[in-house]
Design a protein around this motif. Structure first.
Motif, PDB file in Angstrom:
ATOM      1  N   CYS A 103       0.811  -1.223   0.000  1.00 32.33           N
ATOM      2  CA  CYS A 103       0.000   0.000   0.000  1.00 32.33           C
ATOM      3  C   CYS A 103       0.843   1.271   0.000  1.00 32.33           C
ATOM      4  CB  CYS A 103      -0.969  -0.016   1.175  1.00 32.33           C
ATOM      5  SG  CYS A 103      -2.256  -1.286   0.988  1.00 32.33           S
ATOM      6  N   GLN A 120      -6.551   0.427  -5.857  1.00 34.29           N
ATOM      7  CA  GLN A 120      -7.717  -0.356  -6.294  1.00 34.29           C
ATOM      8  C   GLN A 120      -7.643  -0.649  -7.787  1.00 34.29           C
ATOM      9  OE1 GLN A 120     -10.152  -1.231  -3.936  1.00 34.29           O
ATOM     10  NE2 GLN A 120     -10.978  -2.600  -5.483  1.00 34.29           N
ATOM     11  N   TYR A 138      -5.105  -3.379  -8.339  1.00 31.29           N
ATOM     12  CA  TYR A 138      -5.685  -4.640  -7.854  1.00 31.29           C
ATOM     13  C   TYR A 138      -6.672  -5.211  -8.865  1.00 31.29           C
ATOM     14  CZ  TYR A 138      -8.734  -7.577  -4.914  1.00 31.29           C
ATOM     15  OH  TYR A 138      -9.483  -8.591  -4.401  1.00 31.29           O
ATOM     16  N   ASP A 177      -3.975 -10.787  -6.026  1.00 29.84           N
ATOM     17  CA  ASP A 177      -3.553 -10.055  -4.830  1.00 29.84           C
ATOM     18  C   ASP A 177      -2.398 -10.786  -4.157  1.00 29.84           C
ATOM     19  OD1 ASP A 177      -3.523  -8.049  -2.932  1.00 29.84           O
ATOM     20  OD2 ASP A 177      -5.055  -8.979  -1.687  1.00 29.84           O
ATOM     21  N   ASP A 218      -5.421  -6.492  -0.121  1.00 25.62           N
ATOM     22  CA  ASP A 218      -6.763  -6.623   0.448  1.00 25.62           C
ATOM     23  C   ASP A 218      -6.709  -7.583   1.628  1.00 25.62           C
ATOM     24  OD1 ASP A 218      -9.471  -6.576   0.926  1.00 25.62           O
ATOM     25  OD2 ASP A 218      -9.987  -7.831  -0.799  1.00 25.62           O
ATOM     26  N   LYS A 222     -10.021  -9.125   2.781  1.00 24.89           N
ATOM     27  CA  LYS A 222     -10.693  -9.863   1.702  1.00 24.89           C
ATOM     28  C   LYS A 222     -12.105  -9.365   1.396  1.00 24.89           C
ATOM     29  CE  LYS A 222      -7.301 -12.905   1.572  1.00 24.89           C
ATOM     30  NZ  LYS A 222      -6.106 -12.338   1.079  1.00 24.89           N
ATOM     31  N   ASP A 223     -12.301  -8.020   1.476  1.00 27.78           N
ATOM     32  CA  ASP A 223     -13.621  -7.467   1.173  1.00 27.78           C
ATOM     33  C   ASP A 223     -13.680  -6.838  -0.218  1.00 27.78           C
ATOM     34  OD1 ASP A 223     -12.122  -5.169   1.561  1.00 27.78           O
ATOM     35  OD2 ASP A 223     -13.519  -4.253   2.980  1.00 27.78           O
ATOM     36  N   VAL A 240      -9.087  -2.474  -1.392  1.00 28.75           N
ATOM     37  CA  VAL A 240      -7.681  -2.563  -0.992  1.00 28.75           C
ATOM     38  C   VAL A 240      -7.186  -1.262  -0.386  1.00 28.75           C
ATOM     39  CG1 VAL A 240      -7.205  -4.309  -2.756  1.00 28.75           C
ATOM     40  CG2 VAL A 240      -6.797  -1.908  -3.269  1.00 28.75           C
ATOM     41  N   GLU A 298      -7.304   0.390   2.385  1.00 31.99           N
ATOM     42  CA  GLU A 298      -8.363   1.262   2.881  1.00 31.99           C
ATOM     43  C   GLU A 298      -7.855   2.433   3.714  1.00 31.99           C
ATOM     44  OE1 GLU A 298     -11.906  -1.103   4.158  1.00 31.99           O
ATOM     45  OE2 GLU A 298     -10.645  -2.768   3.480  1.00 31.99           O
TER      46      GLU A 298
END
Length: 146
Positions: A106, A116, A119, A125, A130, A133-134, A137, A139
């Protein structure tokens, strides 16, 4: 102001490069006055590298050094950025990631949207962008200003 915001500010990066160029010029000058070829050479090399880096920064361009080393082609190693600093040719990152050349995380991205996009385009990945795993990425990165 956070370190990532400072590091992500183009004006700050240009100012630091200017300081390096000035210090390199001073090193070369001292080497000239003291007849020290090592100081002159170090000043010349540091100034040259900082000058190239300044040119890349002004042109909103980065180089993938691993790709440059392996291909010998500057054209293949160019990472082009838009006016907001987001990488435009993400495919270069995907290629480097697939071949195991670079372990992106990141901190390598300026915004969450940039991470993102990488990704989503790379479709994998392998570097754990991520973690929860939602599908979203990096965040914690700041969002791009519209």
């Amino acid at each position: 102001m956070s370190l990532n915001k400072i590091r992500g500010n183009k004006n700050v990066r240009l100012f630091v490069l200017l300081l390096i160029i000035i210090l390199a010029a001073l090193l070369w000058y001292v080497g000239e006055k003291k007849d020290n070829k090592y100081a002159k050479t170090a000043g010349l090399i540091a100034g040259g590298v900082a000058g190239v880096a300044t040119g890349l920064e002004v042109a909103d361009t980065d180089l993938d050094l691993k790709k440059l080393w392996e291909s010998g082609s500057i054209k293949e190693a160019i990472l082009k950025r838009d006016e907001n600093g987001n990488i435009l040719n993400i495919g270069v990152i995907c290629d480097a990631q697939d071949k195991g050349f670079y372990n992106y995380n990141c901190d390598d991205f300026k915004t969450q949207e940039e991470a993102q996009a990488v990704y989503e385009q790379c479709g994998t990945d392998v570097n754990g962008l991520d973690r929860d795993k939602d599908g979203i990425v990096c965040e914690a990165l700041p969002h791009a200003t519209q």
